[in-house]
Design an enzyme around this catalytic site. Structure first.
Site, mmCIF file in Angstrom:
data_model
loop_
_atom_site.group_PDB
_atom_site.id
_atom_site.type_symbol
_atom_site.label_atom_id
_atom_site.label_comp_id
_atom_site.label_asym_id
_atom_site.label_seq_id
_atom_site.Cartn_x
_atom_site.Cartn_y
_atom_site.Cartn_z
ATOM 1 N N TYR A 1 -39.671 151.908 66.705
ATOM 2 C CA TYR A 1 -40.641 151.765 66.880
ATOM 3 C C TYR A 1 -40.487 152.931 68.606
ATOM 4 C CZ TYR A 1 -41.943 147.087 65.512
ATOM 5 O OH TYR A 1 -42.159 146.169 64.066
ATOM 6 N N LYS B 1 -30.758 147.392 55.773
ATOM 7 C CA LYS B 1 -31.382 147.550 54.471
ATOM 8 C C LYS B 1 -30.553 148.604 54.148
ATOM 9 C CE LYS B 1 -34.381 148.030 51.250
ATOM 10 N NZ LYS B 1 -35.028 146.567 50.091
ATOM 11 N N ASP C 1 -34.999 141.962 53.131
ATOM 12 C CA ASP C 1 -35.985 141.562 52.352
ATOM 13 C C ASP C 1 -35.635 139.703 51.868
ATOM 14 O OD1 ASP C 1 -34.309 143.016 50.581
ATOM 15 O OD2 ASP C 1 -35.571 144.149 49.405
ATOM 16 N N ASP D 1 -38.424 141.842 64.319
ATOM 17 C CA ASP D 1 -39.729 142.336 65.088
ATOM 18 C C ASP D 1 -40.586 141.016 63.944
ATOM 19 O OD1 ASP D 1 -42.450 141.924 66.487
ATOM 20 O OD2 ASP D 1 -42.538 143.674 65.943
ATOM 21 N N ASP E 1 -41.221 136.320 64.159
ATOM 22 C CA ASP E 1 -42.287 135.647 64.042
ATOM 23 C C ASP E 1 -42.068 134.868 62.691
ATOM 24 O OD1 ASP E 1 -43.146 137.072 66.234
ATOM 25 O OD2 ASP E 1 -45.356 137.865 65.608
#
Ligand code: NAD
Length: 356
Positions: free
Chosen positions: A142, A191, A223, A247, A251
Site C-alpha cells: 500500500y 507467503k 492462504d 487488511d 475483515d
C-alpha cells in the site's frame, strides 16, 4: 493520573458513539481518581464542510500533542464526490502517518453471550472466539512505488511490496509483547513459499522468536490462515502479518463475531501515543437514530487505557462492564434477538457507565 485525550468524533454515528465512550471514561476517572481532559478536533466530512480540508494543520498538531486519540468514524455519501485529494479518509491516512502509527491491533472477540450471532456453527466457535490480529500499517504494497505504463501497446500496472528488516522487527516486537500479555501464542502469517518480502519477514520473526522463548511461535501461510479462521478460529491467540494480508484477514475475522459494531482497534506508534477506533465506518444509514452499537468504541477506549495509559485494572473494568450488560440481556438492535432487552445507543452508554 491526568491524561489529555483528543476526540475525533467525525461523521455519521461518530459523535453518538464517542459520546458513550466519554461517559464510560468519565465513570472510570471518577472511580479510580484520574482526570481525563478532552479536546475535540473536527475530522472527515464535517471538517471539509467547515474548513475545506478533512483535518486542519492545527487539528493535527493537537493530535500529535495528545496522550491518546479516540476516533469515531469518517465519511458518508455527502462527501463521496469531493476532490480525491480532500476525501474524508485522507485525514485518517494523514493522522497515521504524522503520528507514526505503524502497528494496528485488532482483537476479534465473539462474546459467549452472542455465540449464536456468529455465522459459524456452535461446534466451531465453542465458548467464544478471542484472537488478536497485529497488522503492519505503514509499509508493504500500500505504500510501495506504483505506476502504470504502456508495454507493447497494452497497459501494464505495477505495485511494489517492500519491507525492510527494521520495519518487520518493530511490528514483530509489538506482536511478541502482545502475545506475552495474552495466551503466549503467536502465529506469523506470510507467503514465504513465493515472496522475497515474506522470506525476510519470516527470517526476522525467527530471530525475534529466540528472544521470546516464553511465546509459542509458529509460521503459517496466508492462504491457509484464511481457511483456518473459518475451520478452527479458536486455535489462534495472536496473529502478526504485513499490511495487505492483515487488511484482508482482519475483515474476515471481524465477521466471525456477528456484529461489526462490537469490534475495537488500536493503532500504535513506537511511543505511548496511539489512536483508538471501532473498526466500522460512519454508518450513515442509521446516523442520528440513536440505535448504533457503541460497544466497539467503548472497547476501543478500554484499549486506550491499556496500551497508552498502562491502566490495566481500569481497562479490565470497562470489559467487565460490557460483559455485565450483555449478561443482563441488554442488546442494541444490531445484536438484538427475541427475549432480550432492546436498548438504544445512549441507553447502552448509560448502562455501561453505571456498570463501572
Ligand atoms: P459501515 O461500517 O459504516 O456500515 C456497514 C453496515 O454496518 C451498515 O449497515 C451500518 O448500519 C452497520 N454498522 C456499522 N457500525 C455499526 C454500529 N456501531 N452499530 C450498528 N450497526 C453498525 O460501512 P459502509 O456503509 O461501507 O461505510 C459508510 C461510510 O463510512 C463510508 O463513507 C465509508 O467510506 C466510511 N468508512 C469509514 C471508516 C473509518 O472512519 N475508519 C471505516 C470504514 C468505512
Amino acid at each position: 493520573m491526568e491524561k489529555n485525550i483528543v476526540l475525533l468524533k467525525g461523521d455519521g454515528i461518530g459523535p453518538e458513539i464517542v459520546d458513550q465512550a466519554v461517559k464510560v471514561l468519565d465513570a472510570v476517572a471518577e472511580k479510580y481518581g484520574h482526570k481525563f481532559n478532552y479536546t475535540e478536533v473536527d475530522i472527515g466530512g464535517c471538517s471539509i464542510d467547515k474548513y475545506g480540508v478533512p483535518i486542519t494543520d492545527e487539528g493535527m498538531e493537537k493530535c500529535k500533542n495528545a496522550d491518546a486519540v479516540l476516533l469515531g468514524a469518517v465519511g458518508g455519501p455527502k462527501w463521496d464526490n469531493v476532490d480525491p485529494s480532500i476525501r474524508p479518509e485522507k485525514a485518517l491516512l494523514a493522522v497515521r502517518r504524522e503520528l507514526g502509527l505503524f502497528a494496528n491491533l485488532r482483537p476479534t472477540r465473539l462474546f459467549p453471550q452472542l455465540a449464536d450471532s456468529s455465522p459459524l456453527k456452535q461446534s466451531i466457535v465453542g465458548n467464544g472466539i478471542d484472537l488478536m490480529i497485529v497488522r503492519e500499517l505503514t509499509g508493504g504494497i500500500y505504500f510501495g512505488k506504483r505506476y502504470t505504463e504502456v508495454v507493447d501497446g497494452e497497459k501494464v500496472a505495477t505495485d511494489y511490496m517492500t519491507y525492510s528488516e527494521h520495519e518487520i522487527e518493530r511490528i514483530g516486537r509489538v506482536a511478541f509483547e502482545s502475545a506475552l500479555k495474552r495466551n503466549k501464542k503467536l502465529a506469523s502469517v506470510d507467503k514465504a513459499n513465493v515472496l522475497d518480502s515474506s522470506r525476510l519477514w519470516r527470517a526476522t520473526m525467527h530471530r525475534l522468536a529466540e528472544e521470546y522463548p516464553q511465546v509459542e511461535y509458529s509460521d503459517i501461510l496466508v492462504d491457509n490462515t484464511a481457511m483456518q479462521l473459518i475451520k478452527n478460529p479458536t486455535q489462534f491467540d495472536v496473529l502478526v502479518t504485513e499490511n495487505m494480508f492483515g487488511d484482508i484477514l482482519s475483515d474476515e475475522a471481524s465477521m466471525l463475531t456477528g456484529s461489526i459494531g462490537m469490534m475495537p482497534s488500536a493503532s500504535l506508534s513506537s511511543g505511548t501515543l496511539g489512536m483508538y477506533e471501532p473498526i466500522h465506518g460512519s454508518a450513515p444509514d442509521i446516523a442520528g437514530m440513536d440505535i448504533a452499537n457503541p460497544i466497539g468504541t467503548v472497547m476501543s477506549a478500554a484499549m486506550m487505557l491499556r496500551y497508552s495509559f498502562d491502566m490495566m485494572d481500569e481497562a479490565d473494568a470497562i470489559e467487565a462492564a460490557v460483559n455485565k450488560a450483555l449478561d443482563a440481556g441488554y442488546r442494541t438492535p444490531d445484536i438484538y434477538k427475541d427475549g432480550f432487552k432492546r436498548v438504544g445507543c445512549t441507553e447502552m452508554g448509560d448502562i455501561l457507565a453505571a456498570n463501572i
